[in-house]
Every structure is written in structure tokens, then in C-alpha cells.
Design a protein around this motif. Structure first.
Motif, PDB file in Angstrom:
ATOM      1  N   THR A 190      -9.638   5.113  -1.897  1.00 29.15           N
ATOM      2  CA  THR A 190      -9.087   4.254  -0.838  1.00 29.15           C
ATOM      3  C   THR A 190     -10.100   3.266  -0.275  1.00 29.15           C
ATOM      4  O   THR A 190      -9.717   2.330   0.432  1.00 29.15           O
ATOM      5  CB  THR A 190      -8.547   5.108   0.327  1.00 29.15           C
ATOM      6  N   GLY A 191     -11.389   3.502  -0.521  1.00 28.23           N
ATOM      7  CA  GLY A 191     -12.416   2.636   0.050  1.00 28.23           C
ATOM      8  C   GLY A 191     -12.740   2.961   1.492  1.00 28.23           C
ATOM      9  O   GLY A 191     -13.450   2.202   2.153  1.00 28.23           O
ATOM     10  N   ARG A 192     -12.263   4.089   1.998  1.00 32.54           N
ATOM     11  CA  ARG A 192     -12.529   4.446   3.390  1.00 32.54           C
ATOM     12  C   ARG A 192     -12.559   5.962   3.548  1.00 32.54           C
ATOM     13  O   ARG A 192     -12.148   6.705   2.657  1.00 32.54           O
ATOM     14  CB  ARG A 192     -11.456   3.866   4.321  1.00 32.54           C
ATOM     15  N   GLU A 193     -13.054   6.407   4.693  1.00 40.37           N
ATOM     16  CA  GLU A 193     -13.034   7.823   5.023  1.00 40.37           C
ATOM     17  C   GLU A 193     -11.619   8.229   5.441  1.00 40.37           C
ATOM     18  O   GLU A 193     -10.868   7.407   5.981  1.00 40.37           O
ATOM     19  CB  GLU A 193     -13.990   8.120   6.183  1.00 40.37           C
ATOM     20  N   ILE A 194     -11.269   9.484   5.194  1.00 40.91           N
ATOM     21  CA  ILE A 194     -10.027  10.003   5.749  1.00 40.91           C
ATOM     22  C   ILE A 194     -10.350  11.279   6.521  1.00 40.91           C
ATOM     23  O   ILE A 194     -11.297  11.993   6.178  1.00 40.91           O
ATOM     24  CB  ILE A 194      -8.954  10.272   4.677  1.00 40.91           C
ATOM     25  N   PRO A 195      -9.596  11.575   7.579  1.00 44.23           N
ATOM     26  CA  PRO A 195      -9.895  12.768   8.381  1.00 44.23           C
ATOM     27  C   PRO A 195      -9.581  14.043   7.621  1.00 44.23           C
ATOM     28  O   PRO A 195      -8.593  14.127   6.896  1.00 44.23           O
ATOM     29  CB  PRO A 195      -8.988  12.604   9.607  1.00 44.23           C
ATOM     30  N   ILE A 196     -10.442  15.039   7.811  1.00 45.38           N
ATOM     31  CA  ILE A 196     -10.256  16.339   7.181  1.00 45.38           C
ATOM     32  C   ILE A 196     -10.338  17.415   8.265  1.00 45.38           C
ATOM     33  O   ILE A 196     -11.334  17.506   8.989  1.00 45.38           O
ATOM     34  CB  ILE A 196     -11.309  16.601   6.085  1.00 45.38           C
ATOM     35  N   PHE A 197      -9.279  18.212   8.377  1.00 45.67           N
ATOM     36  CA  PHE A 197      -9.169  19.259   9.384  1.00 45.67           C
ATOM     37  C   PHE A 197      -9.322  20.632   8.735  1.00 45.67           C
ATOM     38  O   PHE A 197      -9.018  20.815   7.560  1.00 45.67           O
ATOM     39  CB  PHE A 197      -7.811  19.192  10.085  1.00 45.67           C
ATOM     40  N   PHE A 198      -9.752  21.589   9.547  1.00 45.70           N
ATOM     41  CA  PHE A 198      -9.823  22.983   9.123  1.00 45.70           C
ATOM     42  C   PHE A 198      -8.707  23.757   9.788  1.00 45.70           C
ATOM     43  O   PHE A 198      -8.469  23.622  10.991  1.00 45.70           O
ATOM     44  CB  PHE A 198     -11.172  23.592   9.513  1.00 45.70           C
ATOM     45  N   HIS A 199      -8.008  24.598   9.013  1.00 44.93           N
ATOM     46  CA  HIS A 199      -6.962  25.458   9.572  1.00 44.93           C
ATOM     47  C   HIS A 199      -7.283  26.921   9.327  1.00 44.93           C
ATOM     48  O   HIS A 199      -7.605  27.321   8.208  1.00 44.93           O
ATOM     49  CB  HIS A 199      -5.599  25.160   8.932  1.00 44.93           C
ATOM     50  N   SER A 200      -7.185  27.711  10.378  1.00 42.49           N
ATOM     51  CA  SER A 200      -7.165  29.165  10.246  1.00 42.49           C
ATOM     52  C   SER A 200      -6.436  29.748  11.442  1.00 42.49           C
ATOM     53  O   SER A 200      -6.606  29.277  12.574  1.00 42.49           O
ATOM     54  CB  SER A 200      -8.574  29.763  10.181  1.00 42.49           C
ATOM     55  N   ASP A 201      -5.629  30.764  11.175  1.00 46.94           N
ATOM     56  CA  ASP A 201      -5.052  31.539  12.268  1.00 46.94           C
ATOM     57  C   ASP A 201      -6.133  32.444  12.851  1.00 46.94           C
ATOM     58  O   ASP A 201      -7.236  32.560  12.305  1.00 46.94           O
ATOM     59  CB  ASP A 201      -3.889  32.393  11.750  1.00 46.94           C
ATOM     60  N   GLY A 202      -5.798  33.111  13.946  1.00 43.75           N
ATOM     61  CA  GLY A 202      -6.652  34.157  14.490  1.00 43.75           C
ATOM     62  C   GLY A 202      -7.832  33.674  15.313  1.00 43.75           C
ATOM     63  O   GLY A 202      -7.940  32.497  15.690  1.00 43.75           O
ATOM     64  N   ASP A 203      -8.737  34.605  15.575  1.00 44.50           N
ATOM     65  CA  ASP A 203      -9.901  34.369  16.441  1.00 44.50           C
ATOM     66  C   ASP A 203     -11.092  33.926  15.594  1.00 44.50           C
ATOM     67  O   ASP A 203     -11.731  34.727  14.917  1.00 44.50           O
ATOM     68  CB  ASP A 203     -10.237  35.667  17.187  1.00 44.50           C
ATOM     69  N   ILE A 204     -11.393  32.633  15.639  1.00 41.10           N
ATOM     70  CA  ILE A 204     -12.495  32.078  14.846  1.00 41.10           C
ATOM     71  C   ILE A 204     -13.666  31.657  15.742  1.00 41.10           C
ATOM     72  O   ILE A 204     -14.484  30.831  15.361  1.00 41.10           O
ATOM     73  CB  ILE A 204     -12.025  30.888  13.988  1.00 41.10           C
ATOM     74  N   TRP A 205     -13.733  32.258  16.922  1.00 38.15           N
ATOM     75  CA  TRP A 205     -14.730  31.866  17.911  1.00 38.15           C
ATOM     76  C   TRP A 205     -16.161  31.883  17.349  1.00 38.15           C
ATOM     77  O   TRP A 205     -16.950  30.971  17.602  1.00 38.15           O
ATOM     78  CB  TRP A 205     -14.640  32.799  19.126  1.00 38.15           C
ATOM     79  N   LEU A 206     -16.484  32.897  16.545  1.00 38.09           N
ATOM     80  CA  LEU A 206     -17.864  33.082  16.091  1.00 38.09           C
ATOM     81  C   LEU A 206     -18.338  32.027  15.108  1.00 38.09           C
ATOM     82  O   LEU A 206     -19.545  31.911  14.865  1.00 38.09           O
ATOM     83  CB  LEU A 206     -18.033  34.472  15.462  1.00 38.09           C
ATOM     84  N   ILE A 207     -17.411  31.252  14.544  1.00 33.31           N
ATOM     85  CA  ILE A 207     -17.855  30.268  13.544  1.00 33.31           C
ATOM     86  C   ILE A 207     -17.453  28.834  13.932  1.00 33.31           C
ATOM     87  O   ILE A 207     -17.469  27.942  13.090  1.00 33.31           O
ATOM     88  CB  ILE A 207     -17.330  30.628  12.134  1.00 33.31           C
ATOM     89  N   LEU A 208     -17.150  28.604  15.193  1.00 33.56           N
ATOM     90  CA  LEU A 208     -16.793  27.249  15.631  1.00 33.56           C
ATOM     91  C   LEU A 208     -17.924  26.261  15.366  1.00 33.56           C
ATOM     92  O   LEU A 208     -17.700  25.139  14.897  1.00 33.56           O
ATOM     93  CB  LEU A 208     -16.429  27.241  17.118  1.00 33.56           C
ATOM     94  N   GLN A 209     -19.155  26.662  15.679  1.00 34.02           N
ATOM     95  CA  GLN A 209     -20.281  25.758  15.459  1.00 34.02           C
ATOM     96  C   GLN A 209     -20.497  25.482  13.973  1.00 34.02           C
ATOM     97  O   GLN A 209     -20.883  24.376  13.587  1.00 34.02           O
ATOM     98  CB  GLN A 209     -21.552  26.337  16.083  1.00 34.02           C
ATOM     99  N   ASP A 210     -20.240  26.484  13.133  1.00 36.05           N
ATOM    100  CA  ASP A 210     -20.355  26.273  11.692  1.00 36.05           C
ATOM    101  C   ASP A 210     -19.389  25.180  11.242  1.00 36.05           C
ATOM    102  O   ASP A 210     -19.751  24.303  10.438  1.00 36.05           O
ATOM    103  CB  ASP A 210     -20.038  27.569  10.939  1.00 36.05           C
TER     104      ASP A 210
END
Length: 305
Positions: A190-210
Motif C-alpha cells: 500500500t505504500g503506507r503503515e496500517i494499524p495493527i491491534f492485539f486481541h486477547s480475552d482475559g486478564d493480560i495485566w502482566l504483559i501490557l508493557q510487553d
């Protein structure tokens, strides 16, 4: 603003005319019941026209599509049709390394055990999973996807399925490799960046910074086991949060829960949606419509960062 402009502006931290909204899917029975509330004539069957009308009725901006495994030659045919016939912002959903390997095991417990007892096997399976997702991602971008979701259900309500240490050793390097490979593909196609999101259910508090360090533009699901205000504080205002509204709240919390989420997510980038991503057939169409129409009244025209 167009739907695509609104979503991109929110993700970039620019001013928007109203809060964007996004979901993965609306089940057929709810589509039919929603359209009964529409003043305009509605299709008799839940076809593409009906589904588009229901999405317009709710004022959705973004939708998320899965690859059709029954069409190996055209896995993104549905997304491509929506891209050609509608103006929605379209995400494609791809497996991350944890989910991509875990789903190949007949017994999920065996997979979890192998992360400790057979790391070489897991590493080979992860590499194969990453290549599948890279190939599907290229096809999605070529088919017109405006953004990507990497789905990696790594958690349940009480935390991660495996320790953060093992995630960082065995999966996150490949998750980063996948994200970077998809970003390169987007620039090539495309010649440009596109947004990329992460999905997970549940409690992911410990790896938010990752997740932030890996380079994701946003996080989706944010079930109520995750305190949204604490998530915002942890990741900062420049990461877009998406979801957070529990399906049960349509009946028990209504618009007051929308106010709570908006207050928690701000100041920062936010796309409203359900935690589940799927609006199921058991929901009251009146309650769903009331919540989604209420969101359009929220004032959020300033930049989000």
C-alpha cells in the motif's frame, strides 16, 4: 468524517467528530431484530445488504473479518466484497503464535505442557504458524484490509495460561517478528503503515508493557477483569484501546456503563465496542440500539493523545 478517516484519526490521536465504534460480528437473529426497528424497508433474509443495514443502524465504523478456511484460494472474499460495496474500516484477524499453535493441539493441556517439556517442538510449530499468518496477512492487505488484528488468546479471567517468562522467551519474539513482517508487507503493498491491534480475552495485566514495546497500535477485548483506568495508566494515552463493554451491561448498565468506560479510557485513544466483539442473538435490540446511539452524543472532538 468518513468511517475510515474517523478510525484512523482516533488511532493516530487526531481530532474526531465523534467516538468510533467497532465490532467483530452481529449474529443473524440480532440483525433481523435490529432491522425491525428500522424505519426503512428491511431485507427478508440476513444477506450482505441486511448485515450492512444493521451495521449502519448501530453507527458502526469498524468491522473485523476472519479468513474463510473453506476458500484457500480466496480466504478474504467476504472482506473484499465489503471493501468494494461499503465504506467501513475493515480489520482482518490473524492468529498469533500462541493461539496459532495451541489450536492445532487436540488437547489444550498437552500444548501447555509442551511449552515446558518440549520447547524445540513448540518453536518449530510457532515458526510454521507465523508463516501462515504472514501469508494470510499479505492476502488480507492485498484484498483491501485497512488494519489487522493479531488474535492470541493467552489468558483467562485469573491471568495468563503460562508464565510471563515463558511468553517472553518462546512467543513474544515471534509475535514481534509477525508484527514487523506484516508492517513491511503493508508498506510494500500500500505504500503506507496500517494499524495493527492485539486481541486477547482475559486478564493480560502482566504483559501490557510487553505489548506496547512490541509495537502494537492498540489492544482489544479488555474484559471487566481488566480495570480500564489502570490499563490506560499502564499503556499511556498513545495506545488505542478498543472494547471493554460487557454484553450483560446492555441490560443491566446501559448508557451509564458507557460513561464509565469513556471516563476510564480518557485521556487517550479509544474505539467503543463490546469485550466479546460479537453481538449475540440473545441481546435486546432496543437496548443495543440505545447504547450505540448514545455514544454519538459523547463529546470527544479534541485530539486523543
Amino acid at each position: 468524517m468518513t468511517k475510515i478517516e474517523r478510525v484512523l484519526a482516533m488511532i493516530s490521536g487526531e481530532a474526531v467528530d465523534k467516538l468510533p465504534k467497532g465490532e467483530f460480528f452481529i449474529e443473524d437473529a440480532l440483525v433481523s431484530r435490529l432491522l425491525q426497528l428500522s424505519p426503512s424497508p428491511s431485507p427478508q433474509s440476513v444477506d450482505l445488504e441486511a448485515r450492512m443495514k444493521a451495521c449502519e443502524l448501530l453507527g458502526l465504523d469498524a468491522l473485523v473479518f476472519m479468513a474463510d478456511q473453506k476458500k484457500p484460494g480466496r480466504p478474504w472474499a467476504e472482506l473484499q466484497q465489503w471493501q468494494e460495496e461499503s465504506d467501513f474500516f475493515l480489520f482482518s484477524l490473524l492468529d498469533g503464535p500462541f493461539q496459532g499453535v495451541g489450536y492445532t493441539y487436540p488437547d489444550f493441556t498437552d500444548f501447555l505442557m509442551d511449552t515446558m517439556r518440549d520447547k524445540e517442538k513448540i518453536e518449530e510449530l510457532v515458526k510454521e504458524s507465523i508463516q501462515r499468518s504472514l501469508n494470510l496477512g499479505r492476502a488480507a492487505i492485498t484484498s483491501g484490509a485497512h488494519g489487522l488484528f493479531i488474535a492470541d488468546d493467552i489468558a483467562y479471567n485469573h491471568g495468563l495460561y503460562i508464565s510471563p517468562r515463558i511468553m517472553r522467551e518462546m512467543f513474544f519474539p515471534y509475535l514481534k517478528e509477525l508484527l514487523q513482517g506484516l508492517s513491511r508487507t503493508a508498506r510494500e503493498v500500500t505504500g503506507r503503515e496500517i494499524p495493527i491491534f492485539f486481541h486477547s480475552d482475559g486478564d493480560i495485566w502482566l504483559i501490557l508493557q510487553d505489548l506496547k514495546e512490541i509495537g502494537f497500535n492498540g489492544i482489544h477485548s479488555l474484559e471487566s477483569v481488566m480495570d480500564l483506568a489502570q490499563v490506560r495508566e499502564a499503556v499511556g494515552g498513545d495506545m488505542c484501546l478498543m472494547g471493554g463493554y460487557e454484553l450483560g451491561w446492555f441490560e443491566t448498565g446501559g448508557t451509564s456503563k458507557v460513561d464509565e468506560l469513556f471516563k476510564a479510557a480518557m485521556p487517550g485513544r479509544y474505539i467503543f465496542g463490546s469485550s466479546a466483539g460479537i453481538l449475540d442473538a440473545g441481546l435486546s435490540p432496543q437496548a443495543v440500539l440505545e447504547v450505540y446511539r448514545y455514544i454519538d452524543k459523547i463529546k470527544c472532538c479534541e485530539g486523543m493523545s
